[in-house]
Scaffold this active site. Structure first.
Site, short mmCIF file in Angstrom:
data_model
loop_
_atom_site.label_atom_id
_atom_site.label_comp_id
_atom_site.label_asym_id
_atom_site.label_seq_id
_atom_site.Cartn_x
_atom_site.Cartn_y
_atom_site.Cartn_z
N LYS A 137 0.84 -1.20 0.00
CA LYS A 137 0.00 0.00 0.00
C LYS A 137 0.87 1.25 0.00
CE LYS A 137 -3.48 2.54 2.60
NZ LYS A 137 -4.53 2.51 3.64
N HIS A 275 -10.52 -29.21 -34.21
CA HIS A 275 -11.37 -28.12 -33.74
C HIS A 275 -12.29 -28.55 -32.60
CE1 HIS A 275 -9.82 -25.70 -36.98
NE2 HIS A 275 -10.19 -26.62 -37.85
N GLY A 304 -3.58 -33.13 -39.97
CA GLY A 304 -3.37 -31.92 -39.18
C GLY A 304 -4.07 -31.94 -37.85
#
Length: 514
Positions: A137, A275, A304
């Site tokens: 602080k 995906h 892929g």
């Protein structure tokens, strides 16, 4: 303003002695507590015990030692506030310019198997976070260090100019509040779990950064990968990368999906994902047989993709895997021969994840951010056996149909809704994912399956609102269907199945996945 006095109290003492020696060389007075003070003295570094500063002994087995006005006044006093400085002078309190504190090992304590509740509670630090927060602080004037990684920069700046820069103090203060917030979040989670408050009135979580990523889903998006503070068995965050280039955002997301699917199976299984959807799933007597089925399921989409296997990858399987372009292969292990074969592909990522067997019962929650808030739910780990199904048609499924229905049901659970999966011979032959209507998903799966759909089974993640999906399945030669049931028009689908001689079972469980 030169740093003159430092307070040092650390649980993790890594790198402390070289750092303290550099402070001592600059004439900085050090005050410390308990074990830290003893370590500094043993290293020949001058140190003042905390009790000499407070005039009060460390008590209650060390629970109370730094919680004293003489400490926190020295931390919180505003240096250019005349009233503050006058009060310090009247009370003979000296300012503290540097705080070096790290906390009791609460995370490490609760990570231990079967840790006692009392031991966990005893490792909740009180004085440490309080000092850190006071110093942070007042970072306009006080330097606060909670991470040994910052010792070098702080020491170098003090050696060069006698103090740290305001920019450094601000950075370190922000780090402190992140650190104490994470510490408190872990404690609150532990205590909430102990009393069964799984979804409390406020929900605070913390994660630790694993790595920055080159980009997110797309190159214009910034991203990083974080993991939970405590290890989660069988998670992508716990995988060891053995080979290949750095993982991307999409790699991690797809790998997580592949892991979730392959953990459904006890038999040797291989999952191919693109995906976040499975494009091929197979089980067999060996990992090679399982892979061949996963590949045959969709030899186009697997290109892929990401492969997850729940058995060690051997030489024969590696040779097959090497024949196509893959982004990642995840497995509990790889034989030395398999690694040699696969590592010939420079960019192919090999991830080792020891726990890839069936889903554990460890309860976890999935957090999905929405604009202005977040949704929280536990993971869909619901498992069903044929004994829990209800056969709703006149014809009962054959033993082989039951086995294929069970297989398809495990897969469809992980396909984006609306979802349809066709399966045959322990492999997927058609997957319809993420469609706006169920019959559309069915048509995609059936088209992909082609002639293989004859004698196949069909799984649907949710009920049929009308009999059109059954009608498409019948035309394709599907002989058995598994679905949750629960539509007001269930009877229409049942009647259609009876008309075509298709057996249909209801699970009573829906598996929406958005």
């Amino acid at each position: 303003m030169a740093i003159k006095k430092a307070l040092i109290s650390v649980s993790d003492k890594t790198g402390l002695i070289p750092f303290a020696r550099r402070l001592a060389a600059k004439g900085i007075e050090m005050i410390s507590t308990g074990g830290t003070a003893a370590l500094l003295k043993d290293a020949g570094i001058p140190v003042t015990g905390i009790s000499e500063v407070t005039g009060f002994p460390e008590i209650l087995d060390g629970r109370v030692k730094t919680l004293h006005p003489a400490i926190h006044s020295g931390l919180l006093a505003v240096r250019d506030n005349e009233a503050h400085q006058q009060q310090l002078a009247e009370l003979a309190i000296e300012p503290i310019d540097l705080v070096v504190v790290n906390l009791y090992p609460f995370k490490e304590t609760i990570a231990k198997p079967n840790v006692a509740y009392a031991e966990a509670i005893e490792n909740i630090d009180i004085g440490g976070p309080t000092m850190l927060r006071s110093a942070a602080k007042n970072h306009q004037f006080v330097t606060v260090v909670v991470d040994a990684q910052d010792y070098e920069q702080v020491a170098a700046e003090i050696e060069q100019q006698g103090d740290t820069t305001l920019q450094t103090r601000r950075r370190l203060a922000a780090k402190v509040f992140r650190h104490t917030a994470a510490y408190d979040a872990l404690i609150s989670r532990y205590l909430s779990d102990q009393v069964g408050e799984l979804l409390p009135e406020s929900y605070t979580v913390t994660y630790e950064k694993v790595q920055d990523l080159r980009y997110g889903e797309n190159p214009h998006q910034q991203a990083a990968f974080y993991r939970e503070p405590l290890p989660v068995a069988g998670s992508i965050a716990g995988a060891i990368q053995l080979h290949g280039k750095e993982l991307s955002y999409n790699n991690i997301n797809d790998a997580d999906a592949a892991i979730g699917i392959v953990r459904e199976f006890a038999d040797p299984a291989v999952v191919a994902v693109k995906h976040s959807n499975p494009c091929g799933v197979g089980i067999g007597a060996t990992v090679l047989e399982a892979y061949e089925k996963a590949y045959e399921a969709d030899p186009v989409s697997i290109f892929g993709g990401i492969i997850a296997a729940n058995r060690t990858i051997d030489r024969e399987t590696a040779a097959k895997l090497k024949e196509i372009f893959l982004e990642i292969i995840i497995a509990p292990d790889f034989t030395e021969e398999a690694k040699a074969i696969l590592m010939e592909k420079k960019n192919l990522r090999l991830l080792q994840l020891a726990t890839l067997q069936q889903e554990s019962q460890q309860r976890q929650f999935r957090i999905a951010p929405v604009r202005g808030g977040m949704l929280i739910q536990d993971y869909d780990t619901k498992q069903l056996t044929p004994s829990e199904w209800t056969v709703v048609t006149e014809r009962q499924p054959t033993p082989e149909e039951s086995a294929q229905l069970a297989f398809a049901w495990k897969v469809v659970k992980h396909v984006k809704s609306n979802a349809i999966v066709l399966a045959k011979d322990n492999m997927t032959i058609g997957v319809g994912a993420g469609q706006m209507n169920r019959v559309g998903a069915a048509k995609i799966a059936i088209e992909q399956a082609g002639e293989k759909s004859k004698g196949a089974v069909l799984a649907s993640d949710a009920f049929f609102p009308m009999p059109d999906t059954v009608e498409e399945a019948a035309k394709a030669g599907v002989t058995a269907i598994i679905q949750p049931g629960g539509s007001i028009r269930d009877q229409d689908s049942i009647d259609a199945c009876n008309r075509f001689g298709i057996t249909m079972v209801f699970t009573g469980v829906r598996h929406f996945k958005h």
